[in-house]
Design an enzyme around this catalytic site. Structure first.
Site, PDB file in Angstrom:
ATOM      1  N   THR A 101      27.241  53.038  48.328  1.00 23.42           N
ATOM      2  CA  THR A 101      26.692  53.168  49.684  1.00 23.42           C
ATOM      3  C   THR A 101      25.312  52.522  49.663  1.00 23.42           C
ATOM      4  O   THR A 101      24.402  53.003  48.996  1.00 23.42           O
ATOM      5  CB  THR A 101      26.574  54.642  50.115  1.00 23.42           C
ATOM      6  OG1 THR A 101      27.849  55.255  50.002  1.00 23.42           O
ATOM      7  CG2 THR A 101      26.074  54.746  51.551  1.00 23.42           C
ATOM      8  N   LYS A 176      29.952  53.259  57.034  1.00 22.44           N
ATOM      9  CA  LYS A 176      29.697  54.368  56.094  1.00 22.44           C
ATOM     10  C   LYS A 176      28.483  55.179  56.547  1.00 22.44           C
ATOM     11  O   LYS A 176      28.477  56.405  56.487  1.00 22.44           O
ATOM     12  CB  LYS A 176      29.485  53.805  54.688  1.00 22.44           C
ATOM     13  CG  LYS A 176      28.967  54.799  53.661  1.00 22.44           C
ATOM     14  CD  LYS A 176      29.992  55.842  53.248  1.00 22.44           C
ATOM     15  CE  LYS A 176      29.350  56.899  52.365  1.00 22.44           C
ATOM     16  NZ  LYS A 176      30.285  57.801  51.740  1.00 22.44           N
ATOM     17  N   LYS A 244      19.113  59.287  50.405  1.00 24.34           N
ATOM     18  CA  LYS A 244      19.106  57.810  50.476  1.00 24.34           C
ATOM     19  C   LYS A 244      19.935  57.324  51.661  1.00 24.34           C
ATOM     20  O   LYS A 244      19.517  56.464  52.439  1.00 24.34           O
ATOM     21  CB  LYS A 244      19.675  57.276  49.153  1.00 24.34           C
ATOM     22  CG  LYS A 244      19.952  55.790  49.064  1.00 24.34           C
ATOM     23  CD  LYS A 244      21.426  55.403  49.074  1.00 24.34           C
ATOM     24  CE  LYS A 244      22.314  56.072  48.079  1.00 24.34           C
ATOM     25  NZ  LYS A 244      23.732  55.745  48.181  1.00 24.34           N
TER      26      LYS A 244
END
Ligand code: NAP
Length: 364
Positions: A101, A176, A244
């Site tokens: 990701t 995502k 993150k």
């Protein structure tokens, strides 16, 4: 490119997600060369027949297809774009598939750099968690079309149940991030529901069970809320990785002139959790922010790590100017509609002079 045409596959990054994904590729008959920064995390794959390489470049140089499953955008940038990076060292016509990701813009840049070298790079982040990786039932979000990524489709099918094609380089990563924004609400939602249930004296397991029969249901409620109640904070998905992801989503939203106040709140909660020692705990540990100090301590948090003044300054900055945790972008105002006083984090707990979250006063 069917199985018979793919002779060599490299896999870089054999952590929580990478190792089981790599295993599915091996089970399907592909010979794998593996590399991970910490070698011992590849030990089981090596024992099962994978070949170890001493660097990412060494693993990738002869490969027809290279998978990467790394931690952060910085790791991806290093592995792909350094002078001995994948873009440079792979052979012509090779495919590079990034499952990490990461940043949509970085994925776009890597795609373009590969194209110049007559190679193929595609972003293909995953969702479904550690369990999905182990069972080979992940959902994939591809930053490309079905037609153009046909050569790698048989490999992707080895570890997924659903593949969604979003058309353009970087779009898989954006999709995502949309998932992570949705998940943020689920995580904070269940943590707050459990906090309220506990404070009101309800049986939290019973509350989880009834919520899973109604509109408050989510996979997080089903799979992670019971772990929170049982005190199981081992990582399937690291809190620092969720922080993150939320940072990346907020950065992209800002680029699009969009405010995401719910995600801002979730980001701050995960940032706080990471600051007090929870970065390597699973994302379910966010529920600890609604617990008394004794419980949080037993789970490994250390509130003395929180510099209250610095934290208050960060909050002010987040409210009024720079918001530079992880995502590296400025955010004007949090938009969450809450007052953030000098002591206050979004979790609504006071932090006393020792930096302790005074959750006990709320939780009893
Ligand atoms: P992880 O266990 O930390 O795995 C990342 C692996 O990449 C680590 O083993 C790390 O090595 C390795 N690595 C990092 N930089 C490297 C480099 N330059 N060269 C070689 N190896 C390197 O994390 P994870 O849970 O598998 O997650 C991986 C990615 O997938 C993250 O971006 C995460 O956000 C995403 N993701 C996770 C889940 C989940 O449920 N866990 C679900 C979907 C997506 P070290 O062992 O030395 O640290």
């Amino acid at each position: 490119m069917a199985l018979s045409h793919v002779r060599k596959v490299a896999f870089i990054g054999t952590g929580i997600m990478g190792a089981p994904i790599a295993r599915h590729l091996m089970d399907a008959g592909y010979h794998l060369t593996v590399y991970n920064r910490t070698k011992k995390k590849a030990a089981q794959l090596i024992a099962q027949g994978a070949t170890w390489a001493d660097s990412a470049a060494e693993a990738a140089k002869d490969a027809d297809v290279v998978f990467t499953m790394l931690g952060y955008p910085n790791d991806v940038e290093d592995v792909y774009l350094a002078t001995d990076g994948l873009i440079r060292v792979t052979k012509r016509g090779a495919w590079m598939v990034d499952l990490t990701t990461s940043s949509p813009q970085l994925a776009h840049d890597i795609h373009d750099a590969a194209e110049v070298e007559d190679k193929h790079a595609v972003d293909c982040p995953v969702t479904g968690g550690q369990m999905g990786a182990e069972e080979g039932t992940l959902t994939l979000m591809v930053g490309g079309t079905k037609e153009e990524t046909k050569p790698i489709q048989p490999l992707l099918e080895c570890f997924s149940s659903n593949i969604f094609y979003f058309g353009n380089p970087g779009d898989g990563q954006t999709a995502k991030l949309c998932n992570q924004v949705a998940l943020a609400g689920c995580m904070v939602g269940y943590a707050e529901a459990l906090g309220l249930a506990q404070q009101a004296g309800l049986d939290r397991h019973q509350v989880i069970e009834f919520i899973t029969h109604g509109m408050g249901n989510s996979v997080a409620m089903q799979q992670l809320a019971p772990k929170s109640v049982d005190g199981d904070f081992r990582p399937g998905f690291l809190s620092e990785h969720f922080r993150k992801d939320l940072g990346l989503a907020l950065a992209q939203a800002e680029d699009l002139d969009l405010q995401l106040p719910g995600s801002e709140t979730a980001f701050r909660l995960y940032d706080l959790l990471c600051q007090v020692g929870g970065s390597k705990l699973g994302t379910q540990a966010v529920s600890l922010l609604y617990q008394d100090e004794k419980t949080t301590k037993a789970a490994g948090l250390d509130w003395s790590l929180l510099d209250v003044d610095e934290y208050a300054d960060d909050q002010k900055d987040a409210d009024h100017k720079d918001h530079d945790h992880c995502c590296g972008h400025d955010h004007d105002g949090c938009g969450c509609g809450h007052d953030h006083d000098h002591d206050g984090c979004c979790c609504g707990h006071d932090h006393d002079a020792d930096g302790h979250a005074d959750a006990a006063s709320q939780q009893g």
